[in-house]
Scaffold this active site. Structure first.
Site, mmCIF file in Angstrom:
data_model
loop_
_atom_site.group_PDB
_atom_site.id
_atom_site.type_symbol
_atom_site.label_atom_id
_atom_site.label_comp_id
_atom_site.label_asym_id
_atom_site.label_seq_id
_atom_site.Cartn_x
_atom_site.Cartn_y
_atom_site.Cartn_z
ATOM 1 N N LYS A 38 0.963 -1.139 0.084
ATOM 2 C CA LYS A 38 -0.054 -0.185 0.183
ATOM 3 C C LYS A 38 1.008 1.209 -0.068
ATOM 4 O O LYS A 38 0.433 2.172 -0.408
ATOM 5 C CB LYS A 38 -0.840 -0.043 1.228
ATOM 6 N N ARG B 97 -7.888 -6.719 -9.302
ATOM 7 C CA ARG B 97 -8.626 -8.095 -9.384
ATOM 8 C C ARG B 97 -9.977 -7.837 -9.537
ATOM 9 O O ARG B 97 -10.574 -6.485 -9.562
ATOM 10 C CB ARG B 97 -8.499 -9.009 -8.177
ATOM 11 N N GLU C 173 -6.496 2.763 -1.727
ATOM 12 C CA GLU C 173 -5.658 1.582 -2.358
ATOM 13 C C GLU C 173 -6.361 1.047 -3.644
ATOM 14 O O GLU C 173 -7.301 1.691 -4.087
ATOM 15 C CB GLU C 173 -5.595 0.423 -1.211
#
Ligand code: ADP
Length: 448
Positions: free
Chosen positions: A116, A291, A287
């Site tokens: 992050k 996916r 963040e």
């Protein structure tokens, strides 16, 4: 195009991917633990391979077993779904080293966004606004106090390797910072085997708004609008909606454009989500998820675009079939995450589903692998179904959602359906007036 795709996941998302493959004429291979032998994704797949025991460390996270299953069945690509190995950069690399296509971004991109701190630095460099805070990992406490004083209290200490809402601790004032640092480091070490932490300004009442991105390997990137995921319990999403009731068309276009420009420069391929906190008209990046997201169907409902199909197409090297101007945003969609748990105490409620009757009708979608007689195993995430509805307006959507929740019968186990019924009847939610702490306060009021 691929002939056969191995789906390295379970539950509703494995079924979701199977369906997209079937509609594209692609054969599927299910992998499963011994606990999931009679699961729907296993029954419907063209082939199935048992890869290990119930514990996911021996099955759904077992990289050698998954690669072996792909080789035995002669699959040519692997879709990781969400969770499990979906954001494991090493897995993505191993898949490609075995001459299989990974249906997702490059290992390198997963690695950068999975850290992050690196993700925030990268996005800042690419012109995306980030939450104010430390520029790197915090190694000594003196530095932590200095950064916190600069950004101003309250601050949040977060794990660089964080995910699933773990490894985050708030310090409201200076006297709480030492303890927050220790607690976040300890939790991060236990959960992720990595205790690097960083500090951010803790925003008081922001909304969680995320932008869906899709890129191909020919340099094309589009955004598909945003999702508002502010209804959270313990930093975990409960209900999501698209579009966000809080932003205007102009704001959407502006933040979407910024994300697209950043991802073009980054060279991103596949589906991805850029997550922001939104407060007082400003977006702050927190963040990026590299996916497919649990809540992707609400975006599909308002755009009519099958995100899994697009993921597969770009992984096979095809071009995006549309440009930004071709992406319509039609109406409003809401997703309710239905978990096998007590709606009030949130205690897990695994067991046998005795009766099952999902709702139907226009613009009602249920993504679930459960059926009457199915045994919800105690080993995995408690999400058993997602109810997604669309309406021409937010009001129509809420009316339809209320109706669909009333129709939904899941017998034999406790589920979160009653919680969702209370939410859709709540006047503040009805007005779209909520932020990331709203649900916790609503639950506290219910229990007092
Ligand atoms: P994870 O990867 O564990 O999901 P995120 O960074 O995405 O962690 O944060 C999850 C949630 O935690 C956010 O949606 C928000 O509710 C809360 N959160 C994270 N950072 C902040 C912050 N700086 N201020 C306030 N809330 C935050």
């Amino acid at each position: 195009m691929f002939q056969k795709v191995l789906i390295a996941n379970r539950g509703e998302i494995a079924l979701r991917i199977h369906r997209a493959c079937q509609e594209m004429g692609i054969k599927t291979v299910a992998v499963h633990s011994t606990a999931d032998a009679s699961a729907m994704h296993v029954r419907l797949a063209d082939e199935a391979v048992c890869i290990g025991p119930p514990a996911s460390s021996g099955s759904y996270l077992n990289i050698p077993a998954i690669i072996a299953a792909a080789e035995i069945t002669d699959a040519d690509a692997i879709h990781p779904g969400y969770g499990f190995l979906s954001e494991n950069a090493r897995f993505a690399d191993i898949v490609e080293e075995h001459n299989l296509a990974f249906i997702g971004p490059t290992g390198e991109h997963i690695r950068i966004m999975g850290d992050k701190i690196a993700a925030k630095e990268t996005m800042k460099r690419l012109g995306v606004p980030v939450v104010p805070g430390s520029t790197g990992g915090i190694t000594d406490d003196a530095e932590a106090f200095k950064v916190a004083a600069e950004v101003g209290y309250p601050v949040i200490v977060k794990a660089a390797a964080g995910g699933g809402g773990r490894g985050m601790k708030v310090a409201n004032e200076e006297s709480e910072l030492s303890r927050a640092l220790t607690a976040a480091r300890t939790e991060a070490r236990a959960a992720f085997g990595d205790d690097v932490v960083y500090i951010e300004k803790y925003l008081a009442t922001p909304r969680h708004i995320e932008v869906q991105i899709l890129g191909d390997t020919h340099g094309n990137v589009v955004h598909m609008g945003e999702r508002d995921c502010s209804l959270q319990r313990r930093h975990q999403k409960v209900l999501e909606e698209a579009p966000s009731p809080a932003i205007t068309d102009k704001q959407r276009a502006k933040i979407g454009k910024r994300c697209v420009a950043a991802m073009k420069q980054f060279g991103y391929r596949g589906a991805g989500t850029v997550e922001f906190l939104y407060e007082n008209g400003e977006f702050y990046f927190i963040e990026m998820n590299t996916r497919l997201q649990v809540e992707h169907p609400i975006t599909e409902m308002i755009t009519g675009i099958d995100l899994v199909r697009e993921q597969i197409r770009v992984a096979a090297g095809e071009k995006l079939g549309f440009s930004q101007a071709d992406i319509p945003l039609r109406g409003h969609a809401i997703e309710c995450r239905i978990n096998a748990e007590d709606p009030m105490t949130f205690a897990p409620s695994p067991g046998t589903v005795t009766d099952y009757h999902p709702p139907g009708g226009l613009d009602v979608r249920v993504d679930s692998g459960i059926y009457a007689g199915y045994r919800v195993p105690p080993y995995y995430d408690s999400l058993i179904a997602k109810l997604i509805v669309r309406g021409d307006t937010r009001e129509d959507c809420l009316m339809r959602l209320r109706r669909a929740l009333d129709e939904y019968v899941i017998g034999g186990i406790k589920t979160s359906i009653p919680l969702h019924q209370m939410l859709v009847d709540n006047p503040d939610f009805g007005e779209g007036e909520y932020h990331i702490h709203w649900l916790e306060r609503f639950l506290a009021d219910l229990n007092s």
